[in-house]
Structure formats: C-alpha cells, structure tokens
Design a protein around this motif. Sequence first.
Motif, mmCIF file in Angstrom:
data_model
loop_
_atom_site.group_PDB
_atom_site.id
_atom_site.type_symbol
_atom_site.label_atom_id
_atom_site.label_comp_id
_atom_site.label_asym_id
_atom_site.label_seq_id
_atom_site.Cartn_x
_atom_site.Cartn_y
_atom_site.Cartn_z
ATOM 1 N N VAL A 137 0.833 -1.202 0.000
ATOM 2 C CA VAL A 137 0.000 0.000 0.000
ATOM 3 C C VAL A 137 0.872 1.258 0.000
ATOM 4 C CG1 VAL A 137 -2.071 -0.947 1.072
ATOM 5 C CG2 VAL A 137 -0.182 -0.176 2.512
ATOM 6 N N THR A 138 0.319 2.314 -0.572
ATOM 7 C CA THR A 138 0.983 3.616 -0.588
ATOM 8 C C THR A 138 0.336 4.529 0.452
ATOM 9 O OG1 THR A 138 -0.553 4.540 -2.213
ATOM 10 C CG2 THR A 138 1.374 3.341 -3.062
ATOM 11 N N TYR A 139 0.902 5.715 0.607
ATOM 12 C CA TYR A 139 0.304 6.695 1.512
ATOM 13 C C TYR A 139 -1.114 7.014 1.067
ATOM 14 C CZ TYR A 139 -0.385 10.988 4.198
ATOM 15 O OH TYR A 139 -0.886 11.941 5.045
ATOM 16 N N GLU A 140 -1.326 7.098 -0.251
ATOM 17 C CA GLU A 140 -2.668 7.395 -0.764
ATOM 18 C C GLU A 140 -3.652 6.267 -0.435
ATOM 19 O OE1 GLU A 140 -3.786 10.294 -2.022
ATOM 20 O OE2 GLU A 140 -1.788 11.001 -1.434
ATOM 21 N N ASP A 141 -3.183 5.031 -0.408
ATOM 22 C CA ASP A 141 -4.040 3.907 -0.005
ATOM 23 C C ASP A 141 -4.440 4.036 1.466
ATOM 24 O OD1 ASP A 141 -4.027 2.535 -2.492
ATOM 25 O OD2 ASP A 141 -2.047 1.692 -2.016
ATOM 26 N N HIS A 142 -3.474 4.405 2.298
ATOM 27 C CA HIS A 142 -3.774 4.618 3.720
ATOM 28 C C HIS A 142 -4.793 5.755 3.892
ATOM 29 C CE1 HIS A 142 -0.790 1.860 5.264
ATOM 30 N NE2 HIS A 142 0.205 2.483 4.644
ATOM 31 N N LYS A 143 -4.613 6.801 3.110
ATOM 32 C CA LYS A 143 -5.535 7.934 3.179
ATOM 33 C C LYS A 143 -6.933 7.522 2.713
ATOM 34 C CE LYS A 143 -4.171 11.959 1.530
ATOM 35 N NZ LYS A 143 -3.945 13.089 0.565
ATOM 36 N N LYS A 144 -6.993 6.746 1.638
ATOM 37 C CA LYS A 144 -8.297 6.304 1.136
ATOM 38 C C LYS A 144 -9.052 5.494 2.179
ATOM 39 C CE LYS A 144 -10.666 4.020 -2.701
ATOM 40 N NZ LYS A 144 -11.638 3.350 -1.817
ATOM 41 N N LEU A 145 -8.332 4.708 2.955
ATOM 42 C CA LEU A 145 -8.966 3.940 4.022
ATOM 43 C C LEU A 145 -9.649 4.880 5.016
ATOM 44 C CD1 LEU A 145 -8.433 2.832 7.207
ATOM 45 C CD2 LEU A 145 -9.614 1.389 5.563
ATOM 46 N N VAL A 146 -8.968 5.957 5.386
ATOM 47 C CA VAL A 146 -9.546 6.905 6.337
ATOM 48 C C VAL A 146 -10.744 7.626 5.715
ATOM 49 C CG1 VAL A 146 -9.090 8.884 7.827
ATOM 50 C CG2 VAL A 146 -7.299 7.189 7.443
ATOM 51 N N LEU A 147 -10.638 7.991 4.449
ATOM 52 C CA LEU A 147 -11.761 8.640 3.763
ATOM 53 C C LEU A 147 -12.964 7.706 3.678
ATOM 54 C CD1 LEU A 147 -9.831 10.428 0.857
ATOM 55 C CD2 LEU A 147 -10.795 11.480 2.917
ATOM 56 N N ASP A 148 -12.710 6.425 3.442
ATOM 57 C CA ASP A 148 -13.797 5.432 3.417
ATOM 58 C C ASP A 148 -14.415 5.260 4.803
ATOM 59 O OD1 ASP A 148 -13.544 4.958 0.712
ATOM 60 O OD2 ASP A 148 -12.239 3.207 0.952
ATOM 61 N N MET A 149 -13.596 5.354 5.838
ATOM 62 C CA MET A 149 -14.129 5.295 7.205
ATOM 63 C C MET A 149 -15.131 6.434 7.431
ATOM 64 S SD MET A 149 -10.765 4.407 9.541
ATOM 65 C CE MET A 149 -11.681 4.468 11.095
ATOM 66 N N ILE A 150 -14.792 7.606 6.911
ATOM 67 C CA ILE A 150 -15.661 8.777 7.096
ATOM 68 C C ILE A 150 -16.972 8.609 6.340
ATOM 69 C CG2 ILE A 150 -15.889 11.262 6.677
ATOM 70 C CD1 ILE A 150 -12.755 11.356 6.957
ATOM 71 N N THR A 151 -16.885 8.222 5.064
ATOM 72 C CA THR A 151 -18.083 8.208 4.214
ATOM 73 C C THR A 151 -18.927 6.943 4.369
ATOM 74 O OG1 THR A 151 -16.789 7.311 2.360
ATOM 75 C CG2 THR A 151 -17.041 9.705 2.490
ATOM 76 N N GLU A 152 -18.275 5.803 4.524
ATOM 77 C CA GLU A 152 -19.020 4.539 4.530
ATOM 78 C C GLU A 152 -19.313 4.002 5.929
ATOM 79 O OE1 GLU A 152 -17.952 1.523 1.699
ATOM 80 O OE2 GLU A 152 -16.778 2.942 0.497
ATOM 81 N N LEU A 153 -18.539 4.429 6.903
ATOM 82 C CA LEU A 153 -18.731 3.928 8.265
ATOM 83 C C LEU A 153 -19.362 4.992 9.167
ATOM 84 C CD1 LEU A 153 -18.194 1.600 10.323
ATOM 85 C CD2 LEU A 153 -16.003 2.720 10.806
ATOM 86 N N ILE A 154 -18.651 6.088 9.388
ATOM 87 C CA ILE A 154 -19.105 7.089 10.354
ATOM 88 C C ILE A 154 -20.347 7.825 9.866
ATOM 89 C CG2 ILE A 154 -18.454 9.178 11.614
ATOM 90 C CD1 ILE A 154 -15.525 8.185 11.440
ATOM 91 N N ALA A 155 -20.346 8.255 8.605
ATOM 92 C CA ALA A 155 -21.485 9.020 8.082
ATOM 93 C C ALA A 155 -22.769 8.201 8.053
ATOM 94 C CB ALA A 155 -21.165 9.530 6.676
ATOM 95 N N GLU A 156 -22.627 6.884 7.959
ATOM 96 C CA GLU A 156 -23.802 6.017 7.855
ATOM 97 C C GLU A 156 -24.235 5.431 9.195
ATOM 98 O OE1 GLU A 156 -25.478 5.645 5.039
ATOM 99 O OE2 GLU A 156 -24.060 6.998 4.050
ATOM 100 N N ASP A 157 -23.504 5.749 10.248
ATOM 101 C CA ASP A 157 -23.768 5.103 11.535
ATOM 102 C C ASP A 157 -24.656 5.962 12.434
ATOM 103 O OD1 ASP A 157 -22.804 2.740 13.351
ATOM 104 O OD2 ASP A 157 -22.715 4.542 14.599
#
Length: 315
Positions: A137-157
């Motif tokens: 994984v690259t830094y951008e992959d790590h960042k995408k994981l955090v962005l997905d946490m925001i949109t797919e996990l936290i925003a929907e919870d």
Amino acid sequence: MTSRRLIRIKVLQLLYSYTKKEGVTITEVERDLFKSITKSTDLYYHVFLLITEIQRRAFLKIDAARNRKLASQRELNPNTRFIDNPVINQIANNRKFKTYVSTNLVSLNECQDVVALLHDRMMEMDFFKLYMSKPSVTYEDHKKLVLDMITELIAEDEDFDQAMEEKNIFWNDDFELVLSIVYKTVKNMKESYSEDTVFFISLYNEEEDLSFAKTLFRKSILDMKENLELVDQFTTNWELDRISDMDKLIMDAAICELKYFPSIPVKVTLDEYIEISKNYCSPKSSGFINGVLDKTVALLKEKNEIRKVGRGLME
C-alpha cells in the motif's frame, strides 16, 4: 472558515426558539447562538478522535490476542497495517489535535461501546478487507482507508450520530456539514506532515462569522414585522397566518441578508435559503419561498434597498 450555511441554520433555529419562548431576551438567545456556533469545532475534533479511537481499539484487541497463553500463529503475527496507518498516526500525534482535545475536554470515554461497534462493523466492510489484503500500500491507499471510514462507516452510523446529539442537541444539524469538512481535511493531508504541521481547518473566523451571525440574528428580529409585511404583498393566494412559521423565518432572514450584507451576492443568498427550506420545511416550501423571494428582490432593487459592493457584485 465554517460553512455559512451552518451559521444560517443555527440563526434560524434560534429565531424559532426566540419566537416561541416568552420572557426570553435577545441577548440570552444570542448567547446560545454563539455557543452553538463555537461548539461545532468540538464536533469536528470528536470525529477525528473517533477515528483514532477505532484504531486504538484495534491495537488493544491485537495486543490482547498476542498475550494469550495459547495464542495461535495468526495471533502472534497479525496484520498490523491498520494500527500502523500513517494517516491516522499523523492525526493522533499532531500537536494541535492533542492540545485541542485536552484543553476543550473532547472525549469519547463514555462512548466506548459505540467505538467498539464501529470497529467491529468496519472489520466486516469490503473497503477495509480490500485495504488489509493488498500486497502493498501507498500513503494514498492509507488515506483512502480513512476517507472510506468517514463516508461509509461514520457518516452512515446512527449510533455515533445519536451519541453526539446526546452531548449537544445542536450537533444533529451540524453532523453532515462537519463530516464534509473532516473529509476535506483528510483529503488534503500530505505524507510529509509532521506533528507540528497545522493542517486542521478552522471552522469559523471568530470576528467575521460571529459578526455575521449576530447581525443576521438581530436584524431578523428587529425587521421581522416589516419583512413579513413585504412578503404579504406577494402571497395573494395565501393569508400570512397560513404560512408556516419556518417558511416565514426563512424569508425574513433571507431579506435581511439581502439588505445588510453587501458582499454576499444575491444569488448566493437565494440559493442558500432555498436549499435550507428543502430540509426544514414542507415539500412545497422551496418553490413557494423561491417565488416570493424573486419578487421581493425585484421590489427591493427598485427601491434601492439592495446594494452590493465588490468585484462581480455590482448590479
């Protein structure tokens, strides 16, 4: 700077409260307005704290498994990609983040059950499994994981949303906008950021935004009678007392913004209040408000009561 829409919504909420309460003064409600605006920053940091707490939860589970007497090879050699995520570590170790959290008593200690639920849900989500299973994984992959946490996990919870609303009732309306600012903050992060890099976004400018809120709130109260008389001229098929209270307040505030804020374009004001009406009024309100405000703008221009200054604002 915070979204002006957030401030407009808070002004409308407090206007509604002011018109419904007897014996309350403008100063008392204004104090609640300022507190509500400044507290939005606490929600911003609560979301970042949640991200770091989910990571900490993962670390504690891995650590506990490693220390079992009969730990399996998988438990002794776990995949530590998530707990080593450099983007989350940049957040957790940032000096400004740690200072704000400690100084303003931002805490999720009473919400650890929510943290645990979110952690467990994330473990089963496709975006997380993909992140953990990639060969590299690259830094951008790590960042995408955090962005997905925001949109797919936290925003929907709903659990976290409810927990934050219990902390502060005004945060229910802040949640979507604050999450969008959290998302923007993470999206702009760089691998080169150190613990001293200031990358967190200021949600509001104390001088400009509080002045905007105070003027809009006070003018909306003081000019309400005059503004509603103006509105009444363009509601030929409606008696004023049949129009909902929130519809009236939205048109009142919009008219005040048109008249007293020369640097805000007319189109911006109209678009903002019509969008707000879609969420806070009846399904037909936005069209009704749009029609009334269009006619109101034409009359105010004719009477030279709308004066816009600045490049691109002269009309």
